[in-house]
Design a protein around this motif. Sequence first.
Motif, PDB file in Angstrom:
ATOM      1  N   ALA B  17      51.052  46.823  52.814  1.00 41.75           N
ATOM      2  CA  ALA B  17      51.222  46.264  54.151  1.00 41.75           C
ATOM      3  C   ALA B  17      51.262  44.747  54.067  1.00 41.75           C
ATOM      4  N   PRO B  18      52.384  44.158  54.495  1.00 33.63           N
ATOM      5  CA  PRO B  18      52.562  42.729  54.277  1.00 33.63           C
ATOM      6  C   PRO B  18      51.767  41.834  55.238  1.00 33.63           C
ATOM      7  N   THR B  19      51.492  42.327  56.458  1.00 30.15           N
ATOM      8  CA  THR B  19      51.012  41.418  57.487  1.00 30.15           C
ATOM      9  C   THR B  19      49.591  40.915  57.266  1.00 30.15           C
ATOM     10  N   VAL B  20      48.669  41.825  56.939  1.00 27.50           N
ATOM     11  CA  VAL B  20      47.267  41.434  56.889  1.00 27.50           C
ATOM     12  C   VAL B  20      46.801  41.144  55.471  1.00 27.50           C
ATOM     13  N   LYS B  21      47.759  40.973  54.579  1.00 29.83           N
ATOM     14  CA  LYS B  21      47.472  40.831  53.156  1.00 29.83           C
ATOM     15  C   LYS B  21      46.369  39.796  52.889  1.00 29.83           C
ATOM     16  N   LYS B  22      46.577  38.604  53.375  1.00 27.26           N
ATOM     17  CA  LYS B  22      45.706  37.489  53.042  1.00 27.26           C
ATOM     18  C   LYS B  22      44.226  37.783  53.233  1.00 27.26           C
ATOM     19  N   ARG B  23      43.914  38.376  54.383  1.00 29.94           N
ATOM     20  CA  ARG B  23      42.503  38.490  54.721  1.00 29.94           C
ATOM     21  C   ARG B  23      41.806  39.650  54.057  1.00 29.94           C
ATOM     22  N   THR B  24      42.514  40.777  53.885  1.00 33.05           N
ATOM     23  CA  THR B  24      41.831  41.960  53.368  1.00 33.05           C
ATOM     24  C   THR B  24      42.009  42.123  51.865  1.00 33.05           C
ATOM     25  N   PHE B  25      43.018  41.469  51.304  1.00 33.58           N
ATOM     26  CA  PHE B  25      43.376  41.729  49.909  1.00 33.58           C
ATOM     27  C   PHE B  25      42.269  41.333  48.933  1.00 33.58           C
ATOM     28  N   ALA B  26      41.827  40.102  49.018  1.00 33.19           N
ATOM     29  CA  ALA B  26      40.908  39.587  48.021  1.00 33.19           C
ATOM     30  C   ALA B  26      39.600  40.379  47.885  1.00 33.19           C
ATOM     31  N   PRO B  27      38.847  40.597  48.969  1.00 33.76           N
ATOM     32  CA  PRO B  27      37.582  41.331  48.812  1.00 33.76           C
ATOM     33  C   PRO B  27      37.802  42.767  48.360  1.00 33.76           C
ATOM     34  N   ARG B  28      38.902  43.405  48.792  1.00 36.64           N
ATOM     35  CA  ARG B  28      39.184  44.774  48.406  1.00 36.64           C
ATOM     36  C   ARG B  28      39.301  44.926  46.902  1.00 36.64           C
ATOM     37  N   VAL B  29      40.117  44.073  46.288  1.00 40.43           N
ATOM     38  CA  VAL B  29      40.341  44.186  44.858  1.00 40.43           C
ATOM     39  C   VAL B  29      39.038  43.965  44.115  1.00 40.43           C
ATOM     40  N   THR B  30      38.269  43.009  44.552  1.00 42.37           N
ATOM     41  CA  THR B  30      36.994  42.752  43.908  1.00 42.37           C
ATOM     42  C   THR B  30      36.145  44.024  43.931  1.00 42.37           C
ATOM     43  N   LEU B  31      36.105  44.667  45.082  1.00 36.82           N
ATOM     44  CA  LEU B  31      35.308  45.878  45.202  1.00 36.82           C
ATOM     45  C   LEU B  31      35.856  46.961  44.290  1.00 36.82           C
ATOM     46  N   ALA B  32      37.180  47.101  44.259  1.00 31.41           N
ATOM     47  CA  ALA B  32      37.808  48.122  43.424  1.00 31.41           C
ATOM     48  C   ALA B  32      37.502  47.845  41.947  1.00 31.41           C
ATOM     49  N   VAL B  33      37.641  46.606  41.535  1.00 32.68           N
ATOM     50  CA  VAL B  33      37.379  46.248  40.142  1.00 32.68           C
ATOM     51  C   VAL B  33      35.928  46.548  39.797  1.00 32.68           C
ATOM     52  N   GLN B  34      35.046  46.173  40.703  1.00 37.83           N
ATOM     53  CA  GLN B  34      33.616  46.446  40.488  1.00 37.83           C
ATOM     54  C   GLN B  34      33.379  47.942  40.308  1.00 37.83           C
ATOM     55  N   THR B  35      34.002  48.725  41.216  1.00 41.74           N
ATOM     56  CA  THR B  35      33.816  50.168  41.158  1.00 41.74           C
ATOM     57  C   THR B  35      34.252  50.722  39.810  1.00 41.74           C
ATOM     58  N   TYR B  36      35.468  50.336  39.395  1.00 41.00           N
ATOM     59  CA  TYR B  36      35.988  50.846  38.134  1.00 41.00           C
ATOM     60  C   TYR B  36      35.140  50.375  36.957  1.00 41.00           C
ATOM     61  N   ALA B  37      34.720  49.132  36.997  1.00 39.06           N
ATOM     62  CA  ALA B  37      33.917  48.594  35.904  1.00 39.06           C
ATOM     63  C   ALA B  37      32.626  49.395  35.755  1.00 39.06           C
ATOM     64  N   TRP B  38      31.972  49.671  36.885  1.00 42.63           N
ATOM     65  CA  TRP B  38      30.725  50.433  36.830  1.00 42.63           C
ATOM     66  C   TRP B  38      30.947  51.842  36.301  1.00 42.63           C
ATOM     67  N   ARG B  39      32.036  52.462  36.748  1.00 46.02           N
ATOM     68  CA  ARG B  39      32.314  53.810  36.269  1.00 46.02           C
ATOM     69  C   ARG B  39      32.481  53.814  34.756  1.00 46.02           C
ATOM     70  N   LEU B  40      33.216  52.834  34.252  1.00 47.26           N
ATOM     71  CA  LEU B  40      33.471  52.738  32.821  1.00 47.26           C
ATOM     72  C   LEU B  40      32.159  52.552  32.059  1.00 47.26           C
ATOM     73  N   VAL B  41      31.319  51.661  32.585  1.00 47.33           N
ATOM     74  CA  VAL B  41      30.032  51.379  31.932  1.00 47.33           C
ATOM     75  C   VAL B  41      29.196  52.652  31.862  1.00 47.33           C
ATOM     76  N   ILE B  42      29.119  53.378  32.978  1.00 45.65           N
ATOM     77  CA  ILE B  42      28.295  54.585  33.019  1.00 45.65           C
ATOM     78  C   ILE B  42      28.841  55.638  32.051  1.00 45.65           C
ATOM     79  N   ALA B  43      30.166  55.819  32.048  1.00 37.79           N
ATOM     80  CA  ALA B  43      30.781  56.820  31.167  1.00 37.79           C
ATOM     81  C   ALA B  43      30.501  56.471  29.703  1.00 37.79           C
ATOM     82  N   LEU B  44      30.693  55.192  29.355  1.00 40.25           N
ATOM     83  CA  LEU B  44      30.458  54.771  27.970  1.00 40.25           C
ATOM     84  C   LEU B  44      28.997  54.978  27.579  1.00 40.25           C
ATOM     85  N   ALA B  45      28.100  54.670  28.495  1.00 39.50           N
ATOM     86  CA  ALA B  45      26.672  54.826  28.207  1.00 39.50           C
ATOM     87  C   ALA B  45      26.344  56.286  27.917  1.00 39.50           C
ATOM     88  N   ILE B  46      26.877  57.181  28.754  1.00 40.80           N
ATOM     89  CA  ILE B  46      26.592  58.604  28.557  1.00 40.80           C
ATOM     90  C   ILE B  46      27.152  59.076  27.208  1.00 40.80           C
TER      91      ILE B  46
END
Lengths: 265, 290
Positions: B17-46
């Motif tokens: 969605a092009p219109t609201v990109k600026k405001r919602t894009f940045a925090p979303r990706v950070t959250l997504a990256v965090q989520t994936y990073a944590w999943r990877l860490v937990i999987a590797l630990a197990i």
Amino acid sequence: MNQNAIRDVVEVRNVSHFFDNPESGSIPVLSKLSLRIRQQEFVSIVGPSGAGKSTLFNIISGLLTPSEGSVLVHGQDIRQSTGHVGYMMQKDLLFPWRTVIENVGLGLEIKGAAKSKRKELGRDYLRRYGLESFADAYPSTLSGGMRQRVAFIRTLVTNPDIILLDEPFSALDYQTRLVLEEEILSVLREQGKTVVLVTHDIGEAIAMSDRVVVMSKRPGTVKQIYDVGLAALHGSALRARADHRYNDFFEAIWKDLDIQIGREA
Amino acid sequence: MDHSSGEALHVGLETAAPTVKKRTFAPRVTLAVQTYAWRLVIALAILTSWETAVRLKWVNSFLLGSPSGIWEAFLRMLLSGQLLNDIGATLTATLVGFAAGSLLGSLLGLGLWYSPLLARVIDPLVIALNGVPKIALAPMIIIWFGSGMFSKMALASIATFVVALLSAYQGATQVDRSLVNLMRSFGAKKYQVFWKVVVPSSIPWVISAFRLNIGFALVAVVGGEFISSDRGLGHMIFVAGNLFNLNTVWVGVILLMIAAMLLYTVVGYLESKLLSWSKSDAGPRTSVGA
């Protein structure tokens, strides 16, 4: 007499209605109600809750067949048929999965109008009411007042000559309500529509109507009819509210209703 | 798991969605990256602690398998071609059974709106069929349709059909009466009410049945393969289990998980297409939450 009969566009004749209830037998909702609505007239119906106002509308629109009596629209018995009046209900009832323009075109679609004609007419009406830029938006993104405007346009676009309004403003805040009353009144007058409005709001009824019909409590029937005509006189619902007779009508109608409430309690 | 894949989908939608990109894009990706990073860490630990525990003989690798053993088993079967054969059999049977059962069930469920009498008549039958563990029908189905893939498709169809039917019918009966009245006040015929109100407003119910049905279809297919089959992931797990080959069992289980997640993604995509109007509603709300 004969002339009168022709000019009555809606004639409710001795209508009674019962709702069947397996436990307590049938509950009478309307009792021998008769009412005539003249061409291009704006009539409001007020009455205590449960007086059967919405039932009356459902009967006039043909959604419900009355237990007794009949309804004539343009002199024809409407039994078992629908689609002869425009019916705007309390909730806006916009389909959430349709865009504004698709919602506006609903009635035309049902009546079999071609898609290009629906779009053209829809855009035309939306432009007139300043909603053109929302044509492709979904209803969920609109404010309550805008949604109710879209619902009103959806009713108008099929060009019915009789319009039933069932508390269309009740869910709106006071200011939006006054604006919409004014707007809808002027549109309907301009287009020469015959209008019946059901409302809880006595002030609204007085400000908008040629006549106000007061219904009795259930089983509902016509208790009193007031010839108001303030809106027609001043050409505005807002200015009608400023007329000195406004308060007199208000008091009289309030009294009519108050007696009912008092007896109920 | 389901929720997180929905989250990932939202991110994809937002970037489109092009219109609201600026405001919602940045925090979303950070959250997504965090989520994936944590999943990877937990999987590797197990995986690391599992492998370590097996190597130091804290746990019995014969009873538990081990990550390295699972990987070896996976490669061996992949190279022999047997694994792809098994995956193909299970996926095909699941997909065909799921699609046939869910679509037919939804259509019939919606169609019952036309005849409340028929709906009442068949109600006890549907309830009974819904209550039966579908796998109990497997011996019959296998006798009728053989031990090949077709009997697994049939099982998955039956398992998903009833769920889809019940859900679609429930959706159809819970249609807003006032929307129907509005249609009628315009003079709509019954078929117009059906196609313009009943079907679209039941879509969320249909989709939710689809989502449930992924699991039911897999259970039916794998269960059928347990009982009688010559290939498929269920067959593979069953045989390996009898031989106490835990690593191979793990390969099967993990592949089934991946298959389920893939199917959820497909249904999620379907949902975003069919319910785009409600997405536009949910969009701003989730961005506020994020």
